[in-house]
Write an enzyme that holds these catalytic residues in place. Structure first.
Site, PDB file in Angstrom:
ATOM      1  N   HIS A 153       0.942  -1.232   0.147  1.00  0.00           N
ATOM      2  CA  HIS A 153      -0.024  -0.034   0.019  1.00  0.00           C
ATOM      3  C   HIS A 153       0.725   1.232  -0.070  1.00  0.00           C
ATOM      4  CE1 HIS A 153      -4.249  -1.238   1.604  1.00  0.00           C
ATOM      5  NE2 HIS A 153      -3.789  -1.741   0.335  1.00  0.00           N
ATOM      6  N   ASP A 195      -1.766   9.127   5.715  1.00  0.00           N
ATOM      7  CA  ASP A 195      -2.289   8.956   4.480  1.00  0.00           C
ATOM      8  C   ASP A 195      -2.513  10.033   3.496  1.00  0.00           C
ATOM      9  OD1 ASP A 195      -3.090   6.234   4.237  1.00  0.00           O
ATOM     10  OD2 ASP A 195      -3.880   6.422   6.074  1.00  0.00           O
TER      11      ASP A 195
HETATM   12  C1  RNT Z   1      -5.367   1.345   7.332  1.00  0.00           C
HETATM   13  C2  RNT Z   1      -4.991   0.684   6.235  1.00  0.00           C
HETATM   14  C3  RNT Z   1      -6.226   0.198   5.250  1.00  0.00           C
HETATM   15  C4  RNT Z   1      -6.919   1.239   4.839  1.00  0.00           C
HETATM   16  C5  RNT Z   1      -7.896   1.135   3.698  1.00  0.00           C
HETATM   17  C6  RNT Z   1      -9.035   1.735   3.841  1.00  0.00           C
HETATM   18  O1  RNT Z   1      -4.614   2.062   8.083  1.00  0.00           O
HETATM   19  O2  RNT Z   1      -3.938   1.300   5.645  1.00  0.00           O
HETATM   20  O3  RNT Z   1      -5.561  -0.314   4.187  1.00  0.00           O
HETATM   21  O4  RNT Z   1      -6.422   2.427   4.684  1.00  0.00           O
HETATM   22  O5  RNT Z   1      -8.203  -0.267   3.891  1.00  0.00           O
HETATM   23 ZN    ZN Z   2      -3.268   0.470   3.787  1.00  0.00          ZN
END
Ligand code: RNT
Ligand code: ZN
Length: 413
Positions: A282, A292
């Site tokens: 991710h 994020d």
């Molecule tokens: C949360 C994780 C997860 C989410 C998503 C929406 O800290 O990173 O992946 O951000 O599933």
């Molecule tokens: Zn994530």
């Protein structure tokens, strides 16, 4: 174009074939997260975002309906070069004819509209069970809950999602990555650390006990170090998730916002590549915490990309974006972040990796440093522009985003 030819020659002098880099980048697919479009709201409950993750900002024009989200994604997709996949969460189920289904009763047909959308655009779909923003999240716990009813509900949700992911793979002809992340944890020092982890392990075993085609669905498991309100302990820690993935033969997923601030995912990738056939990422941007923010063309994003390229791992690593900024135009956020992933990959593909490795092995750290520094001012921009030209997207994407904002987003209350 002539800028590109000059740039190509400059890279050739470094021993790098820019054409080959462009060819390679063409094949790389990035899974674009739908949840930037509506601040991780989804369509299935009216619950506030929970699970220790947070969006901040109230920039106008967020998508409120499936159609609006699809329209916005289409604009973003038209401005993002190269191969893409759609990354959905279970909370984005689309209910029709007044029907509703709770998370434990979701079925493939609740995603039929997304399949239609993806197919029409020649895309595969990745999937995520949604273990947050729901009344059955009790005391911040889901799959690790000591309450049988709660744990069972979420196990059922996981199983339902596996079937939906398989449906995506069958319908689109593209394997689906199904990522499991649970927010479970405690704000303060727990008295029992092993109990919740044991229950999480059992829950995962139960979910994965149903038959599914492992060539079509890649189950990934995402770890995390802490969440808001879950500062002292998370059940799905790095050690838990890596060990579980290893033992169960599923794929580990690393989110580069999920570690202590001086720990870098770029340094972790090589270890995983040595022990796992596949891994998943991710890609996000943590600013002081797992905030994020939109992915930028910054040092760590480039360093992650270099690890993938240097280790010839582009075919072994599932790439997805994961960020949510509600303080800026959301479509620009999507385009900027995903473009930056591709940009970082191109930058990495333009590195004379073999030569740098040789210098390292010869302990010629002086030349290794100088060469890396020289590369920083090589004419990367011209190669990137050439890539965009070949993918038929404009370098300047804000005019299109602003025009859509003016015409469509500004009409949304
Ligand atoms: C949360 C994780 C997860 C989410 C998503 C929406 O800290 O990173 O992946 O951000 O599933
Ligand atoms: Zn994530």
């Amino acid at each position: 174009m002539s800028n590109y030819i000059d740039a190509k020659n400059t890279y050739a002098a470094f021993g790098v074939d820019a054409e080959q880099a462009l060819e390679r980048l063409k094949e790389v697919c990035v899974s674009v997260h739908c949840w930037q479009g509506d601040d991780v709201t989804g369509f299935d409950t009216a619950e506030a975002l929970s699970g220790g993750i947070q969006t901040t900002g109230n920039y106008p024009g967020k998508a409120r309906t499936p159609q609006e989200l699809m329209d916005d994604l289409d604009v973003a997709f038209s401005l993002i070069p190269g191969k893409k996949k759609l990354n959905l969460h279970a909370c984005y189920a689309i209910f029709e004819n007044g029907e509703r289904a709770d998370r434990n009763a979701l079925e493939p047909r609740h995603f039929a509209k997304w399949v239609e959308f993806a197919k029409a655009r020649g895309m595969g779909i990745d999937f995520n069970p949604t273990f947050f923003s729901h009344p059955m999240v009790r005391d911040n716990l889901t799959l690790s809950s000591p309450v049988d009813e709660v744990r069972k509900f979420w196990v059922e949700h996981g199983k339902a999602c596996l079937k939906i992911a398989e449906y995506f793979a069958n319908e689109t002809g593209v394997p689906s990555v199904m990522n499991i992340w649970i927010p479970d944890g405690y704000k303060d020092l727990p008295a029992d650390r092993i109990g919740p982890r044991r229950r999480f392990k059992e829950s995962l075993d139960e979910i994965l006990s149903i038959p599914y085609d492992k060539k079509k669905v890649y189950v990934t498991l995402e770890s995390k170090v802490f969440g808001i309100g879950l500062e002292s302990y998370t059940v799905g820690s790095a050690e838990f998730c890596l060990s579980y993935a290893d033992k169960a033969g599923i794929t580990p997923l690393m989110d580069n916002g999920h570690y202590h601030p001086t720990e870098l995912v770029s340094d972790k990738i090589s270890s995983l590549l040595l022990f796992h056939e596949n891994m998943a990422l991710h890609i996000t941007r943590p600013v002081r915490w797992d905030s994020d923010h939109v992915v930028l063309f910054d040092d760590e994003t480039r360093e992650i990309a270099k690890e993938l390229v240097r280790n010839d791992a582009l075919d072994r690593v599932f790439l997805a974006t994961d960020y949510f900024d509600a303080s800026i135009n959301r479509i620009s956020a999507l385009v900027t972040g995903v473009r930056n992933v591709k940009k970082a990959l191109l930058y990495a593909l333009l590195e004379p990796a073999a030569q740098l490795k040789k210098l390292q092995d010869e302990a010629n750290y002086t030349d290794m440093m100088i060469l890396q520094e020289d590369l920083k001012t090589a004419p990367f921009g011209a190669v990137w522009e050439e890539y965009l030209r070949r993918e038929q997207v404009d370098s300047a994407y804000m005019p299109a985003v602003r025009a859509y904002e003016k015409k469509i987003l500004s009409e949304r209350a």
